[in-house]
Motif scaffolding. Sequence first.
Motif, mmCIF file in Angstrom:
data_model
loop_
_atom_site.group_PDB
_atom_site.id
_atom_site.type_symbol
_atom_site.label_atom_id
_atom_site.label_comp_id
_atom_site.label_asym_id
_atom_site.label_seq_id
_atom_site.Cartn_x
_atom_site.Cartn_y
_atom_site.Cartn_z
ATOM 1 N N ILE A 8 0.863 -1.148 0.092
ATOM 2 C CA ILE A 8 0.125 -0.049 0.145
ATOM 3 C C ILE A 8 0.716 1.085 0.050
ATOM 4 O O ILE A 8 2.315 0.863 1.013
ATOM 5 C CB ILE A 8 -0.546 -0.154 0.931
ATOM 6 C CG1 ILE A 8 -0.202 0.288 2.124
ATOM 7 C CG2 ILE A 8 -1.925 -1.042 0.951
ATOM 8 C CD1 ILE A 8 -0.939 0.583 3.865
ATOM 9 N N ARG B 142 -3.080 3.150 11.067
ATOM 10 C CA ARG B 142 -3.381 2.014 10.040
ATOM 11 C C ARG B 142 -4.852 1.214 8.879
ATOM 12 O O ARG B 142 -4.248 1.072 8.337
ATOM 13 C CB ARG B 142 -3.324 0.863 11.215
ATOM 14 C CG ARG B 142 -1.994 -0.209 11.497
ATOM 15 C CD ARG B 142 -2.603 -1.563 11.979
ATOM 16 N NE ARG B 142 -3.432 -2.525 11.632
ATOM 17 C CZ ARG B 142 -3.758 -3.172 10.693
ATOM 18 N NH1 ARG B 142 -1.702 -3.403 10.529
ATOM 19 N NH2 ARG B 142 -4.637 -4.044 10.186
ATOM 20 N N VAL B 143 -5.393 1.969 9.908
ATOM 21 C CA VAL B 143 -6.734 2.221 9.096
ATOM 22 C C VAL B 143 -6.988 2.708 7.183
ATOM 23 O O VAL B 143 -7.009 2.969 6.754
ATOM 24 C CB VAL B 143 -8.001 2.150 9.721
ATOM 25 C CG1 VAL B 143 -9.236 1.684 9.452
ATOM 26 C CG2 VAL B 143 -7.805 1.320 11.428
ATOM 27 N N ASN B 144 -6.279 4.382 7.863
ATOM 28 C CA ASN B 144 -6.519 5.216 7.148
ATOM 29 C C ASN B 144 -5.437 5.793 6.147
ATOM 30 O O ASN B 144 -5.382 6.636 5.845
ATOM 31 C CB ASN B 144 -6.945 6.133 7.697
ATOM 32 C CG ASN B 144 -8.976 5.884 8.335
ATOM 33 O OD1 ASN B 144 -9.029 5.833 7.972
ATOM 34 N ND2 ASN B 144 -8.991 7.491 9.302
ATOM 35 N N LEU B 145 -4.376 4.878 6.203
ATOM 36 C CA LEU B 145 -2.879 4.596 5.419
ATOM 37 C C LEU B 145 -2.886 5.612 5.535
ATOM 38 O O LEU B 145 -1.647 6.338 5.086
ATOM 39 C CB LEU B 145 -3.831 4.729 4.328
ATOM 40 C CG LEU B 145 -4.171 3.492 3.952
ATOM 41 C CD1 LEU B 145 -5.093 2.857 2.503
ATOM 42 C CD2 LEU B 145 -3.969 1.769 4.634
ATOM 43 N N THR C 158 -14.648 7.372 14.225
ATOM 44 C CA THR C 158 -15.044 6.663 15.180
ATOM 45 C C THR C 158 -14.406 5.073 15.075
ATOM 46 O O THR C 158 -14.754 4.429 13.747
ATOM 47 C CB THR C 158 -16.227 6.400 15.207
ATOM 48 O OG1 THR C 158 -17.427 7.526 14.625
ATOM 49 C CG2 THR C 158 -17.541 5.817 16.550
ATOM 50 N N LEU C 159 -13.280 4.719 16.457
ATOM 51 C CA LEU C 159 -13.565 3.567 16.452
ATOM 52 C C LEU C 159 -13.472 2.727 17.461
ATOM 53 O O LEU C 159 -13.784 3.206 18.526
ATOM 54 C CB LEU C 159 -11.250 3.809 16.703
ATOM 55 C CG LEU C 159 -10.951 3.962 15.188
ATOM 56 C CD1 LEU C 159 -10.808 5.122 15.550
ATOM 57 C CD2 LEU C 159 -9.432 3.482 15.380
ATOM 58 N N ASN D 166 -8.138 10.082 3.761
ATOM 59 C CA ASN D 166 -9.481 8.994 3.606
ATOM 60 C C ASN D 166 -9.711 8.546 5.542
ATOM 61 O O ASN D 166 -9.783 9.625 6.626
ATOM 62 C CB ASN D 166 -8.840 7.248 4.334
ATOM 63 C CG ASN D 166 -8.096 7.110 3.238
ATOM 64 O OD1 ASN D 166 -8.610 6.989 2.055
ATOM 65 N ND2 ASN D 166 -6.518 7.305 3.261
ATOM 66 N N LEU D 167 -10.899 8.639 5.475
ATOM 67 C CA LEU D 167 -11.437 7.715 7.397
ATOM 68 C C LEU D 167 -12.112 6.601 7.073
ATOM 69 O O LEU D 167 -12.465 6.011 6.127
ATOM 70 C CB LEU D 167 -12.957 9.263 6.746
ATOM 71 C CG LEU D 167 -14.476 9.316 5.984
ATOM 72 C CD1 LEU D 167 -15.070 8.916 6.408
ATOM 73 C CD2 LEU D 167 -14.660 10.333 6.256
ATOM 74 N N ILE D 168 -12.787 5.890 8.415
ATOM 75 C CA ILE D 168 -13.279 4.717 9.283
ATOM 76 C C ILE D 168 -15.215 4.982 8.099
ATOM 77 O O ILE D 168 -15.417 6.349 9.166
ATOM 78 C CB ILE D 168 -13.094 4.768 10.153
ATOM 79 C CG1 ILE D 168 -11.620 4.478 10.250
ATOM 80 C CG2 ILE D 168 -13.858 3.307 10.449
ATOM 81 C CD1 ILE D 168 -11.589 4.290 11.509
ATOM 82 N N ASN D 169 -15.401 4.459 7.358
ATOM 83 C CA ASN D 169 -16.869 4.584 7.060
ATOM 84 C C ASN D 169 -17.804 3.579 8.587
ATOM 85 O O ASN D 169 -17.629 2.982 8.998
ATOM 86 C CB ASN D 169 -17.064 3.906 5.841
ATOM 87 C CG ASN D 169 -17.740 4.199 4.766
ATOM 88 O OD1 ASN D 169 -17.547 5.656 4.579
ATOM 89 N ND2 ASN D 169 -17.514 3.569 3.007
ATOM 90 N N GLY D 170 -18.756 3.999 9.021
ATOM 91 C CA GLY D 170 -19.725 4.070 9.687
ATOM 92 C C GLY D 170 -19.583 3.735 10.726
ATOM 93 O O GLY D 170 -18.219 4.735 11.471
#
Lengths: 470, 142
Positions: B43, B100-103, B80-81, B52-56
């Motif tokens: 990646i 890590r999630v949003n790279l 929201t995590l 980026n953002l975490i969906n949902g």
Amino acid sequence: MKNNLFFGKLVIVFVVTFFGFVLRYHNYDKVPFPGESMDEYSYSWMGMSLIKTGMPVGISGIDGYKNNISRYINVDRVFQNTASGNPMTINWPWFDHPPLLGLITGGYALSQGVENFEETNIFIIRRPMVILGSLTLFLVIILAWVCFGFNTAVISGLIYASSPVIVVGSRMVQGENGLIPWYLLTLISLVLYFKNKNKEWLIFGAVSAGLASLFKLSGVVAIMSGIFLLWSERNTLGIKWKEDVNKFSLISLAITSLFLLFGFIYGINQFVEIFNSNSERFYGIGSEAIYNLLIQVKITNRKFLTDPWILLGWVSMLVILMSNKLKLGEKVLVIGTFSYLGIYLMLGSHPYGWYVFPFFPTLIISLGLIFTKIFDSNRKMLSGVFLTLIPVGYFLTKFIDIVEFQKYASVWKFGLVGIILFFIAMRIDTKVILNKLGYRLLFGLIFLVSIYLNIRYVLMLTIDYWYKAI
Amino acid sequence: MVFFLVLFYIFAVLLFLLIKIYSKSEFNLEKLNSLTNDRSRWINLADNPCVNLINGEPVDSGKEYVKVHLECIEGSSDNTLSLKAVEGNTWEDVINTLARVNLFNPDDFLIDNSNWKCFRGGVLINLDSEIKNSDYINCNEK
């Protein structure tokens, strides 16, 4: 001459299989979207971890696992796209399903240099599924060939190769896509056993049936169908049919029992608990299960894809079922379809598309058989035209909207009415006939148009289209 | 037939023993964490943490969540995590998980003299401070 003819037929079979492969490969890593079914990753992670560490690790939503951790594993950027917002629940030892499919996709991922779960991208793990899907198509053609002859095989093959729901569904890493080839091998082996009385085919069929259940437990459909088929052929098998049933059951169930052994390795109590949880899952298919089987297929938990070929398959199955006496090939289709219907209704939890995939081979061969019969008789042409106009009309709406269609409305109305009137006249007065070549050309043309529209529709299934799809 | 079955079960028992021994020697939590936590080598990290953002929302986590709002020079990102998936109990751990999630590279936040300042309820916080359920922070890029 005979050899040349056989070789020519074989070439056609491979051409149809290759055609199916090309359609399955087109956008295989884009549609359905990566992450629309997390099962695809879960199967592969289980296989990867089993090979790498000796422990099956995967995602599960089932109660009863003692080892739980939550993780954001952003493979294919699912948390920016298709994931719900909940982290993934990782469990081990993972017993949701038997391990064979995971070993194939996970093993393939490892062979491609994948080292951790986040690297298990869909473009890698769906590749073996495209191959398996093409193998399934090949076996559908072979089953139709051994049961009904070459013409039915080619017609069934063309439909199976290009039906949009089958093409899209067969790319997914789902247990059903793993079990179907073995299920078909079981049916083919048993048909060859009935024809040749060669015991090797019986044993090969039993081994295939056992292996089917190691992809997913619903693979017991292969064992069930095998037993029913042997029973139905008891008159031709003679006094030894019970011995055959015993042999078939023992071999296939011995192989199935390897899943139990899998449970013993990691803890039988946990295994039994997960097995019980699995059997007590929410019965999501509900009482509309059979209605939904006919009209639409829920490919993932969000996307529906209506495919008229499946509806026609069911119609053909009912036509076959109403025959007074079933021949061997027809018994194979009826027993296969209704054995799986029993399993589907018994195990059905959520109405996801992949649960219905094992119906497709027998339904499409049933349709191929009915189409072949229509090709052979001008008196059946009206029903043939009527049946083929269902997919033709449906898929046309995907390319021409209703406003634009007005331009073609007169051609559609008068063309269809003309054909219908002609065939009514043909049914009333046998003097009104089209020569054999004429009606075959007419029906063949409509059939080829429907296959062409299948291809157009499959090629249209891009990211944008799938995003907007219901 | 009996011969086949005996042979088959001998094979099955051998397989059982082999996998059991292999699993005992190879599986440990370190290896599990490596499988689940290691980042993909393929990646590309984003230059901007707000891309980026975490969906949902992690609805299955009840109140075990934290919200992080990032305000970048270009754009913003609301996330929201679930705390179930955050290893550790400081904001630093949350930022590491979010990165890590949003790279993006978490070092931008965590180095001394970072360009980022984070506030909880308008009060500047240290990222090594503890998190609580349903906490909310705003992080601004200078």
